[in-house]
Design a protein around this motif. Structure first.
Motif, PDB file in Angstrom:
ATOM      1  N   GLY A  50      50.580  37.215  47.118  1.00  0.00           N
ATOM      2  CA  GLY A  50      50.982  37.149  45.722  1.00  0.00           C
ATOM      3  C   GLY A  50      52.397  36.646  45.556  1.00  0.00           C
ATOM      4  O   GLY A  50      52.689  35.815  44.675  1.00  0.00           O
ATOM      5  N   GLN A 345      41.926  39.321  43.829  1.00  0.00           N
ATOM      6  CA  GLN A 345      42.946  38.305  44.108  1.00  0.00           C
ATOM      7  C   GLN A 345      42.313  36.932  44.288  1.00  0.00           C
ATOM      8  O   GLN A 345      41.267  36.790  44.934  1.00  0.00           O
ATOM      9  CB  GLN A 345      43.739  38.685  45.350  1.00  0.00           C
ATOM     10  CG  GLN A 345      44.987  37.837  45.565  1.00  0.00           C
ATOM     11  CD  GLN A 345      45.895  38.410  46.650  1.00  0.00           C
ATOM     12  OE1 GLN A 345      45.431  39.121  47.558  1.00  0.00           O
ATOM     13  NE2 GLN A 345      47.191  38.119  46.577  1.00  0.00           N
ATOM     14  N   SER A 350      47.188  34.415  43.657  1.00  0.00           N
ATOM     15  CA  SER A 350      47.513  34.909  42.322  1.00  0.00           C
ATOM     16  C   SER A 350      46.451  35.867  41.812  1.00  0.00           C
ATOM     17  O   SER A 350      45.399  36.079  42.439  1.00  0.00           O
ATOM     18  CB  SER A 350      47.633  33.734  41.347  1.00  0.00           C
ATOM     19  OG  SER A 350      46.351  33.160  41.091  1.00  0.00           O
ATOM     20  N   TRP A 351      46.737  36.449  40.663  1.00  0.00           N
ATOM     21  CA  TRP A 351      45.747  37.199  39.887  1.00  0.00           C
ATOM     22  C   TRP A 351      45.731  36.642  38.480  1.00  0.00           C
ATOM     23  O   TRP A 351      46.755  36.147  37.969  1.00  0.00           O
ATOM     24  CB  TRP A 351      46.107  38.684  39.817  1.00  0.00           C
ATOM     25  CG  TRP A 351      45.811  39.468  41.035  1.00  0.00           C
ATOM     26  CD1 TRP A 351      44.668  40.171  41.301  1.00  0.00           C
ATOM     27  CD2 TRP A 351      46.665  39.690  42.167  1.00  0.00           C
ATOM     28  NE1 TRP A 351      44.755  40.806  42.530  1.00  0.00           N
ATOM     29  CE2 TRP A 351      45.984  40.529  43.072  1.00  0.00           C
ATOM     30  CE3 TRP A 351      47.956  39.254  42.490  1.00  0.00           C
ATOM     31  CZ2 TRP A 351      46.539  40.943  44.285  1.00  0.00           C
ATOM     32  CZ3 TRP A 351      48.511  39.647  43.686  1.00  0.00           C
ATOM     33  CH2 TRP A 351      47.804  40.481  44.561  1.00  0.00           C
ATOM     34  N   THR A 368      50.020  38.219  37.922  1.00  0.00           N
ATOM     35  CA  THR A 368      50.380  38.446  39.325  1.00  0.00           C
ATOM     36  C   THR A 368      51.504  39.470  39.424  1.00  0.00           C
ATOM     37  O   THR A 368      51.493  40.340  40.312  1.00  0.00           O
ATOM     38  CB  THR A 368      50.765  37.126  40.007  1.00  0.00           C
ATOM     39  OG1 THR A 368      49.648  36.229  39.954  1.00  0.00           O
ATOM     40  CG2 THR A 368      51.160  37.350  41.458  1.00  0.00           C
TER      41      THR A 368
END
Length: 382
Positions: A50, A345, A350-351, A368
């Motif tokens: 991340g 994820q 990223s999220w 994120t």
């Protein structure tokens, strides 16, 4: 330490306080076997991925993350990185991001983009980032001025409000500046991190507002909504007639929902309420009855990652390791949340909230940061 749990026959007793035993498990009792337990190494890997996304793809040439939000998302990203990796303080990405945040320091002490409608939000979040980066007291002056600015924004006598007004003690944003629980919870957290204790006048004023956002009669909510729902959860605001992002109850009143209830619980803890306070007990009852990591209870997928990071902060602040739901099923929330986030994820590290982009949750930088902040509370605790 008020919320540390110790096992008793019919109560969980804490420093003279009491949790109902059905609510929580004791720290001295081994947690239930969990086939889905997530290792600290797995959390570290997700965090590293991340952070790599933010540094390699999320930051612009000026050091900002989502600069259209002023200081806000940049500050969230800085805090998320430093909370997980304190040694990153000298990383070029962090140095540039901090320079961007510093460029938003205003003459009134606030930290926000010129002309911003979100001065409390931006400043409160920027305070958290600068505290994490305050090596050698380099930000002491900015933080002191930001504290005075935030206290000056609060709805109180300076705005012509009295303790009888539903808006009293709150903080907000927007053209009408109507206070709300989300902004007020950010304010309380910033004031706490700035070194104010629970007895601080501004925090106690904010507690009045927080209490009026709870669906609980007779414990400080003197608005027309106090008794209509009565489930102990929290809604968005009692001000200007009241509003819940989850809507109105068909029978009257404002619906409680998950993210605001965790924000309310966290705020009450920071304001010094103890485990045996009826407001805390009622909030915990709502959270047990609506335990979920699949949705933001009452809101579905809307605000899901804001919910995750507020969920983690609140349960960590309460010292809760294992929480029983309404059916008595025990949840090792740190492990469950870590698994939920790791599974969500994206391949680039990223999220993003793919189901609902309300409240900017289609912004990968913001989401994120929320996910990284939540993961910072998920490791096995000593």
């Amino acid at each position: 330490m008020l919320f540390k749990q110790m096992f008793c026959m019919s109560l969980v007793c804490v420093a003279g306080l009491a949790w109902p035993m059905a609510n929580l498990h004791a720290e001295t009792v081994a947690p239930p076997a969990d086939a889905d337990s997530v290792s600290n190494a797995a959390i570290d890997k997700a965090v590293d991925q991340g952070i790599s996304f933010l540094k390699s793809r999320g930051q612009d040439d000026q050091g900002a993350f989502s600069p259209q939000t002023g200081a806000a998302v940049t500050a969230l990203c800085v805090r998320a990185i430093l909370q997980n990796r304190p040694k990153a303080i000298d990383d070029p990405a962090i140095v540039k991001a901090l320079e961007f945040i510093e460029s938003k320091v205003q003459s009134d002490g606030g930290i926000y983009a010129t002309g911003s409608r979100y001065r409390n939000y931006e400043t409160s979040i920027a305070v958290g980032a600068l505290i994490k980066a305050n090596r050698d007291d380099r930000y002491d002056s900015q933080l002191a001025r930001a504290e005075a600015f935030l206290k000056g924004l609060q709805w109180d006598e300076g705005e012509g409000a009295t303790p009888e007004d539903a808006a009293y003690g709150g903080a907000g944003y927007g053209r009408h500046k109507r206070p709300d629980l989300s902004n007020t919870s950010f304010l309380i957290e910033a004031l706490k991190e700035l070194g104010n204790d629970a007895d601080d006048e501004a925090i106690q004023k904010a507690l009045k507002f927080v209490t009026r956002t709870q669906n609980l009669e007779g414990q400080g909510n003197d608005t027309e909504h106090a008794s209509a729902v009565g489930d102990g959860g929290f809604y968005y605001t009692p001000a200007a007639g009241g509003e819940s992002q989850a809507g109105q109850n068909p029978g009257g009143g404002l619906r409680s929902y998950g993210s605001m209830t965790y924000a309310g619980l966290k705020s009450m803890i920071y304001a010094g309420l103890t485990a045996d306070d009826p407001r805390v007990i009622a909030a915990m009852e709502f959270l047990r009855n609506h335990y979920s990591l699949e949705t933001n209870p009452g809101m579905g997928a809307a605000g899901l990652y804001y919910y995750y990071h507020t969920f983690a902060k609140a349960l960590d602040a309460a010292g809760i390791k294992i929480l029983d739901d309404a059916e008595g099923t025990p949840h090792v929330w740190r492990s469950e949340l870590a698994k939920t986030l790791i599974d969500a994820q994206q391949s680039d590290g990223s999220w993003v909230n793919a189901e609902n982009d309300r409240w900017m949750e289609g912004d990968r930088q913001l989401v994120t940061a929320y996910a990284l902040l939540a993961l910072s509370y998920c490791k096995d605790q000593p």
